[in-house]
Write a protein that holds these residues in place. Structure first.
Motif, PDB file in Angstrom:
ATOM      1  N   LEU A   1       0.815  -1.209   0.000  1.00 47.26           N
ATOM      2  CA  LEU A   1       0.000   0.000   0.000  1.00 47.26           C
ATOM      3  C   LEU A   1       0.845   1.254   0.000  1.00 47.26           C
ATOM      4  CD1 LEU A   1      -2.861   1.120   0.077  1.00 47.26           C
ATOM      5  CD2 LEU A   1      -2.821   0.929   2.568  1.00 47.26           C
ATOM      6  N   GLY A   2       2.040   1.196   0.575  1.00 47.40           N
ATOM      7  CA  GLY A   2       2.918   2.356   0.623  1.00 47.40           C
ATOM      8  C   GLY A   2       3.784   2.514  -0.612  1.00 47.40           C
ATOM      9  N   LEU A   3       3.654   1.599  -1.580  1.00 47.68           N
ATOM     10  CA  LEU A   3       4.462   1.670  -2.794  1.00 47.68           C
ATOM     11  C   LEU A   3       3.720   2.397  -3.905  1.00 47.68           C
ATOM     12  CD1 LEU A   3       5.808  -2.018  -2.853  1.00 47.68           C
ATOM     13  CD2 LEU A   3       6.876  -0.012  -1.828  1.00 47.68           C
ATOM     14  N   SER A   4       4.466   2.862  -4.891  1.00 54.32           N
ATOM     15  CA  SER A   4       3.866   3.562  -6.029  1.00 54.32           C
ATOM     16  C   SER A   4       3.914   2.720  -7.302  1.00 54.32           C
ATOM     17  CB  SER A   4       4.598   4.892  -6.275  1.00 54.32           C
ATOM     18  OG  SER A   4       5.970   4.669  -6.531  1.00 54.32           O
ATOM     19  N   ASN A   5       4.485   1.529  -7.202  1.00 52.76           N
ATOM     20  CA  ASN A   5       4.528   0.646  -8.366  1.00 52.76           C
ATOM     21  C   ASN A   5       4.361  -0.799  -7.924  1.00 52.76           C
ATOM     22  OD1 ASN A   5       6.984   0.138  -7.161  1.00 52.76           O
ATOM     23  ND2 ASN A   5       8.158   1.333  -8.637  1.00 52.76           N
ATOM     24  N   GLU A   6       4.284  -1.690  -8.894  1.00 49.59           N
ATOM     25  CA  GLU A   6       4.030  -3.090  -8.615  1.00 49.59           C
ATOM     26  C   GLU A   6       5.345  -3.845  -8.368  1.00 49.59           C
ATOM     27  OE1 GLU A   6       0.208  -4.356 -11.167  1.00 49.59           O
ATOM     28  OE2 GLU A   6       1.886  -3.624 -12.374  1.00 49.59           O
ATOM     29  N   SER A   7       5.391  -4.584  -7.292  1.00 49.56           N
ATOM     30  CA  SER A   7       6.523  -5.466  -7.040  1.00 49.56           C
ATOM     31  C   SER A   7       6.172  -6.852  -7.558  1.00 49.56           C
ATOM     32  CB  SER A   7       6.841  -5.526  -5.544  1.00 49.56           C
ATOM     33  OG  SER A   7       5.758  -6.102  -4.832  1.00 49.56           O
ATOM     34  N   ILE A   8       7.182  -7.685  -7.731  1.00 51.62           N
ATOM     35  CA  ILE A   8       6.935  -9.030  -8.226  1.00 51.62           C
ATOM     36  C   ILE A   8       6.106  -9.831  -7.237  1.00 51.62           C
ATOM     37  CG2 ILE A   8       9.107  -9.884  -7.265  1.00 51.62           C
ATOM     38  CD1 ILE A   8       7.380 -11.005 -10.549  1.00 51.62           C
ATOM     39  N   ILE A   9       6.307  -9.581  -5.931  1.00 55.77           N
ATOM     40  CA  ILE A   9       5.530 -10.274  -4.900  1.00 55.77           C
ATOM     41  C   ILE A   9       4.066  -9.875  -4.994  1.00 55.77           C
ATOM     42  CG2 ILE A   9       5.196 -10.533  -2.413  1.00 55.77           C
ATOM     43  CD1 ILE A   9       8.166 -10.187  -2.033  1.00 55.77           C
ATOM     44  N   LEU A  10       3.819  -8.586  -5.223  1.00 54.26           N
ATOM     45  CA  LEU A  10       2.448  -8.100  -5.345  1.00 54.26           C
ATOM     46  C   LEU A  10       1.750  -8.748  -6.539  1.00 54.26           C
ATOM     47  CD1 LEU A  10       0.251  -6.098  -4.410  1.00 54.26           C
ATOM     48  CD2 LEU A  10       1.250  -4.427  -5.965  1.00 54.26           C
ATOM     49  N   LYS A  11       2.444  -8.857  -7.651  1.00 50.18           N
ATOM     50  CA  LYS A  11       1.852  -9.447  -8.851  1.00 50.18           C
ATOM     51  C   LYS A  11       1.499 -10.918  -8.633  1.00 50.18           C
ATOM     52  CE  LYS A  11       4.073  -6.396 -12.234  1.00 50.18           C
ATOM     53  NZ  LYS A  11       4.996  -6.308 -13.387  1.00 50.18           N
ATOM     54  N   ILE A  12       2.446 -11.663  -8.061  1.00 48.33           N
ATOM     55  CA  ILE A  12       2.200 -13.091  -7.824  1.00 48.33           C
ATOM     56  C   ILE A  12       1.063 -13.288  -6.832  1.00 48.33           C
ATOM     57  CG2 ILE A  12       3.189 -15.209  -6.903  1.00 48.33           C
ATOM     58  CD1 ILE A  12       5.911 -14.266  -7.947  1.00 48.33           C
ATOM     59  N   ALA A  13       1.103 -12.523  -5.733  1.00 49.34           N
ATOM     60  CA  ALA A  13       0.086 -12.668  -4.686  1.00 49.34           C
ATOM     61  C   ALA A  13      -1.297 -12.259  -5.166  1.00 49.34           C
ATOM     62  CB  ALA A  13       0.476 -11.834  -3.466  1.00 49.34           C
ATOM     63  N   SER A  14      -1.375 -11.393  -6.180  1.00 51.81           N
ATOM     64  CA  SER A  14      -2.675 -10.954  -6.681  1.00 51.81           C
ATOM     65  C   SER A  14      -3.372 -12.023  -7.511  1.00 51.81           C
ATOM     66  CB  SER A  14      -2.515  -9.680  -7.507  1.00 51.81           C
ATOM     67  OG  SER A  14      -1.773  -9.932  -8.687  1.00 51.81           O
ATOM     68  N   TYR A  15      -2.642 -13.092  -7.873  1.00 56.91           N
ATOM     69  CA  TYR A  15      -3.241 -14.206  -8.608  1.00 56.91           C
ATOM     70  C   TYR A  15      -3.442 -15.435  -7.719  1.00 56.91           C
ATOM     71  CZ  TYR A  15      -2.418 -11.726 -13.001  1.00 56.91           C
ATOM     72  OH  TYR A  15      -2.437 -10.808 -14.014  1.00 56.91           O
ATOM     73  N   PHE A  16      -2.618 -15.571  -6.693  1.00 60.20           N
ATOM     74  CA  PHE A  16      -2.738 -16.717  -5.791  1.00 60.20           C
ATOM     75  C   PHE A  16      -4.015 -16.556  -4.968  1.00 60.20           C
ATOM     76  CE2 PHE A  16      -1.468 -18.941  -1.770  1.00 60.20           C
ATOM     77  CZ  PHE A  16      -1.468 -20.218  -2.320  1.00 60.20           C
ATOM     78  N   PRO A  17      -4.961 -17.506  -5.060  1.00 59.66           N
ATOM     79  CA  PRO A  17      -6.307 -17.305  -4.494  1.00 59.66           C
ATOM     80  C   PRO A  17      -6.348 -17.098  -2.988  1.00 59.66           C
ATOM     81  CG  PRO A  17      -5.974 -19.599  -5.177  1.00 59.66           C
ATOM     82  CD  PRO A  17      -4.832 -18.811  -5.733  1.00 59.66           C
ATOM     83  N   PHE A  18      -5.362 -17.633  -2.252  1.00 53.23           N
ATOM     84  CA  PHE A  18      -5.391 -17.492  -0.800  1.00 53.23           C
ATOM     85  C   PHE A  18      -4.754 -16.174  -0.325  1.00 53.23           C
ATOM     86  CE2 PHE A  18      -5.923 -22.044  -1.422  1.00 53.23           C
ATOM     87  CZ  PHE A  18      -6.993 -22.299  -0.583  1.00 53.23           C
ATOM     88  N   THR A  19      -4.345 -15.347  -1.266  1.00 55.54           N
ATOM     89  CA  THR A  19      -3.887 -13.993  -0.945  1.00 55.54           C
ATOM     90  C   THR A  19      -4.542 -12.935  -1.844  1.00 55.54           C
ATOM     91  OG1 THR A  19      -1.984 -14.298  -2.422  1.00 55.54           O
ATOM     92  CG2 THR A  19      -1.633 -14.724  -0.075  1.00 55.54           C
ATOM     93  N   SER A  20      -5.017 -13.347  -3.016  1.00 50.87           N
ATOM     94  CA  SER A  20      -5.572 -12.376  -3.975  1.00 50.87           C
ATOM     95  C   SER A  20      -6.827 -11.691  -3.463  1.00 50.87           C
ATOM     96  CB  SER A  20      -5.882 -13.071  -5.306  1.00 50.87           C
ATOM     97  OG  SER A  20      -6.904 -14.042  -5.152  1.00 50.87           O
ATOM     98  N   PHE A  21      -7.550 -12.327  -2.550  1.00 50.52           N
ATOM     99  CA  PHE A  21      -8.790 -11.739  -2.026  1.00 50.52           C
ATOM    100  C   PHE A  21      -8.534 -10.385  -1.365  1.00 50.52           C
ATOM    101  CE2 PHE A  21      -6.934 -13.788   1.600  1.00 50.52           C
ATOM    102  CZ  PHE A  21      -7.319 -13.048   2.693  1.00 50.52           C
ATOM    103  N   MET A  22      -7.297 -10.168  -0.925  1.00 54.85           N
ATOM    104  CA  MET A  22      -6.940  -8.904  -0.297  1.00 54.85           C
ATOM    105  C   MET A  22      -5.927  -8.124  -1.131  1.00 54.85           C
ATOM    106  SD  MET A  22      -5.546  -8.354   3.634  1.00 54.85           S
ATOM    107  CE  MET A  22      -6.794  -9.443   4.332  1.00 54.85           C
ATOM    108  N   VAL A  23      -5.011  -8.830  -1.774  1.00 56.51           N
ATOM    109  CA  VAL A  23      -3.909  -8.182  -2.479  1.00 56.51           C
ATOM    110  C   VAL A  23      -4.343  -7.555  -3.804  1.00 56.51           C
ATOM    111  CG1 VAL A  23      -1.641  -8.566  -3.528  1.00 56.51           C
ATOM    112  CG2 VAL A  23      -2.226  -9.696  -1.379  1.00 56.51           C
ATOM    113  N   MET A  24      -5.227  -8.226  -4.552  1.00 60.67           N
ATOM    114  CA  MET A  24      -5.665  -7.655  -5.829  1.00 60.67           C
ATOM    115  C   MET A  24      -6.369  -6.318  -5.623  1.00 60.67           C
ATOM    116  SD  MET A  24      -5.920  -7.374  -9.001  1.00 60.67           S
ATOM    117  CE  MET A  24      -5.300  -8.855  -9.792  1.00 60.67           C
TER     118      MET A  24
END
Length: 415
Positions: A329-352
């Motif tokens: 939330l404090g970043l201004s761009n996408e990190s690789i962790i953010l991208k991966i977590a936004s597709y993984f269903p057990f984290t995407s519910f919050m990260v996407m």
């Protein structure tokens, strides 16, 4: 699934009538009302700010001046709204600070060197900032006078310079506008999953422990039982969240006239409706996904006290999603962790949701992520039904949770 509606209404009614549920909801709502009413109470008790300059310029400063380079009169001109009290010694100044006769004390070593004396150091304190600024202005005046310049004329010219910044042109997402809304929604989602997930797991495990599950399974099918329990528990959480939201809105509407302009500006933020839509569909689906997981694990436990340790892995997934979301939330761009977590269903519910808030994400990307999430949720619901059925027929289960789940999914009785 016979009797699903009956099970759902019965379980929901039982949850809503529980004393713990009612007391918790009332306490939370009262706390929200107290917090939203604080500006009004402060106004009634005479604690409102005394000027538009804010808290940084309120109070009295005690001064022990060891230098002849600066006078309190000159210094006082640079500290409008602050009263300066002179003291004859360092000990007298310290005593005044301890007795709270002054808000802060300062020992002036020279025009550019001072020592602050305070009783307690707060996290944010504006006194030293004011003194730094005032001494800088005093030294600028002294330097201009030594150079033979007209101080008042130069100050007049400098004060007449005004810089105006118009509204910025934002090509992507305005994180500042969405930050606190996203922060609050992340916290709300995390707390609801953690509380109601553990609640439904404990509830199911208790039914199995006291053999209530055996009686229930004879009057209704296992599909209706677990789905009804999960839906009822999830609904109870949503109802509680709605009560909190209504209380927050009511408290705001009753007291907004006493709020500071900064708070009103914050509350009047223009939040993208699409952002809220993305949040609700992802959070809602992820919420029930985890409730099914927690319920199925509870069905595998013979003792209620085994539930916390058995749900550790699931809790770690929820916490991982929470920390990734908060960090991103404090970043201004996408990190690789953010991208991966936004597709993984057990984290995407919050990260996407967070990814959509801070970057320009296409609706196609959001749709793919949600498709994976909803398919996982449906699969988890079916798997939970099978695990629940296995749990009702098997007592004294031993081994790790992962092994028990594999056994339940392969067991013939669960088909």
């Amino acid at each position: 699934m016979r009797n699903l509606k009956t099970v759902y209404l019965f379980e929901l009614s039982s949850l809503l009538k529980k004393k713990a549920y009612i007391v918790t909801t009332v306490i939370i709502c009262v706390l929200i009302l107290v917090v939203t009413t604080l500006p009004t109470l402060q106004s009634i008790m005479g604690g409102e700010n005394t000027g538009e300059e804010g808290a940084f310029q309120e109070g009295t400063f005690g001064i022990y001046n060891e230098s002849d380079e600066i006078t309190l009169t000159h210094l006082g001109e640079k500290l409008p709204g602050v009263t300066l009290l002179p003291y004859e010694s360092e000990e007298a100044l310290k005593e005044a600070v301890l007795e709270e006769e002054v808000s802060s004390g300062y020992i002036l070593k020279s025009s550019t060197d001072y020592v602050s004396v305070v009783n307690n150091v707060a996290m944010y304190s504006g006194g030293d900032y004011l003194m730094d600024s005032a001494l800088r202005l005093v030294n600028e005046d002294l330097a201009l006078q030594e150079g033979g310049h007209d101080v008042e004329a130069i100050r007049s010219i400098m004060s007449g310079i005004t810089i105006t910044q118009e509204e910025p042109i934002v090509l992507g997402k305005d994180v500042q506008n969405n930050y606190w809304v996203v922060y609050i929604l992340i916290m709300l989602t995390f707390m609801m999953i953690m509380f109601y997930g553990n609640n439904v797991a404990t509830y199911v495990a208790r039914e199995k422990s006291d053999r209530t599950m055996e009686i229930l399974i004879t009057s209704s099918d296992s599909n209706s039982l677990i789905i009804g329990k999960v839906l009822a528990s999830g609904t109870a959480g949503i109802i509680q969240a709605l009560f909190m939201g209504v209380t927050l809105f009511a408290g705001y509407r009753l007291n907004y006239r006493n709020y500071d302009e900064e708070i009103l500006d914050f509350l009047n933020m223009n939040v993208d409706p699409m952002l809220l839509l993305v949040y609700f569909i992802f959070a809602f689906t992820g919420y029930f996904l985890f409730l099914f997981v927690y319920a199925s694990i509870g069905a595998l436990m013979t003792k209620v006290e085994d539930v916390p340790s058995a749900t550790t892995l699931v809790t770690m997934f929820v916490m991982a999603a929470y920390f990734i979301a908060m960090f991103s939330l404090g970043l201004s761009n996408e990190s690789i962790i953010l991208k991966i977590a936004s597709y993984f269903p057990f984290t995407s519910f919050m990260v996407m949701f967070v990814r959509y808030a801070i970057t320009s994400v296409s609706l196609f990307t959001v749709a793919i992520s949600y498709g994976i999430l909803i398919l996982t949720a449906v699969f988890t619901a079916f798997a939970s039904v099978k695990i629940y059925r296995f749990g009702t027929l098997n007592y004294g289960n031993t081994g790790s949770v992962v092994k028990l789940i594999k056994t339940a999914l392969k067991d013939d009785n669960g088909r």
